[in-house]
Design an enzyme around this catalytic site. Sequence first.
Site, mmCIF file in Angstrom:
data_model
loop_
_atom_site.group_PDB
_atom_site.id
_atom_site.type_symbol
_atom_site.label_atom_id
_atom_site.label_comp_id
_atom_site.label_asym_id
_atom_site.label_seq_id
_atom_site.Cartn_x
_atom_site.Cartn_y
_atom_site.Cartn_z
ATOM 1 N N ILE A 253 0.896 -1.149 0.000
ATOM 2 C CA ILE A 253 0.000 0.000 0.000
ATOM 3 C C ILE A 253 0.936 1.201 0.000
ATOM 4 O O ILE A 253 1.509 1.556 1.023
ATOM 5 C CB ILE A 253 -0.931 -0.004 1.222
ATOM 6 C CG1 ILE A 253 -1.816 -1.241 1.173
ATOM 7 C CG2 ILE A 253 -1.776 1.265 1.253
ATOM 8 C CD1 ILE A 253 -2.799 -1.351 2.313
ATOM 9 N N PRO A 254 1.133 1.821 -1.164
ATOM 10 C CA PRO A 254 2.297 2.699 -1.373
ATOM 11 C C PRO A 254 2.149 4.103 -0.780
ATOM 12 O O PRO A 254 2.117 5.099 -1.512
ATOM 13 C CB PRO A 254 2.418 2.737 -2.900
ATOM 14 C CG PRO A 254 1.013 2.572 -3.371
ATOM 15 C CD PRO A 254 0.351 1.638 -2.398
ATOM 16 N N CYS A 255 2.110 4.173 0.536
ATOM 17 C CA CYS A 255 2.045 5.483 1.184
ATOM 18 C C CYS A 255 3.310 6.293 0.937
ATOM 19 O O CYS A 255 3.312 7.518 1.083
ATOM 20 C CB CYS A 255 1.776 5.337 2.680
ATOM 21 S SG CYS A 255 2.931 4.277 3.560
ATOM 22 N N HIS A 256 4.398 5.617 0.529
ATOM 23 C CA HIS A 256 5.640 6.345 0.239
ATOM 24 C C HIS A 256 5.498 7.223 -1.003
ATOM 25 O O HIS A 256 6.324 8.113 -1.225
ATOM 26 C CB HIS A 256 6.805 5.366 0.059
ATOM 27 C CG HIS A 256 6.621 4.376 -1.049
ATOM 28 N ND1 HIS A 256 5.839 3.243 -0.927
ATOM 29 C CD2 HIS A 256 7.109 4.342 -2.334
ATOM 30 C CE1 HIS A 256 5.856 2.559 -2.054
ATOM 31 N NE2 HIS A 256 6.625 3.199 -2.924
#
Length: 288
Positions: A253-256
């Site tokens: 889950i690409p919160c970056h």
Amino acid sequence: MNANSPTTYQQIARAIDYLTANFRQQPSLNELAETVNMSEFHFQRLFTEWAGVSPKKFSQYLTLEHAKTRLRTGAPLADTAYEAGLSGTGRLHDLFVTVEGVTPGQFKQAGSGLLLSYGVFDSPFGNYVLGAINGKIAVLHFLNDDDRPEAILTRAWPEATLQQDTEAVRPLTRQIFPLTDATTTSERDITSDKPLPILLRGSAFQLKVWEALLKIPEGRLASYDQVAEAIGQPTASRAVGTAIGSNPIGYLIPCHRVIKKTGLFGGYRWGTNRKQAMLGWEAARVSG
């Protein structure tokens, strides 16, 4: 030296930190190599093996100008029609991710009666603990030296029964970071086409935000404001930031990929160095 080993990541992270702190001075290859106590030759080879590009090229992906360009390019978040709950499939680089959210009742039960199997693995971004429930990824948390995996898992699923079972969850790691854990090309080919199941435990608002993050493609960026607009709550950027900071499943889950609208990268639950490493690594893969 393995380009995906924890030691390699620590060396890469130190070099990236030096690169970003001294970008205006255009540090030489020799300076970068000295920060990690390596020769220029070995540092260049190791860095290029890890990132796919040279340190000089990589540094361009971490500039404010590059970030602003990627923001302007934008992720197609606003055009996405969100379904009720968390059903459907999100596209993440070469993976298909199927997402399931727990019901409100299951959220309150906090994993009671469920077995959470876990193991600790290597990645291009350091060690991480991976936890799975019924074959679905429930936790992916990057580790610092003083982190205790069991404590991390318990915070995420307080009532679940923990069982360290590295081999049970290893097949999932081969889909997340195939070059790190898969031992043969055929093994990588077999696992890469399977949907990667994720099980999320969070509030209705958190689930909505986390689902929105899955719509940001690799190599693209979105601002907190853009995510807020995408979920239909344009004034909730601060709450969106809080939800992003609570993301239990790093990288997948690409919160970056969410940064400030000014182009500054901002903070990251697992450290700003790791965020910079991920963004530069992904930009190199897309551009290359």
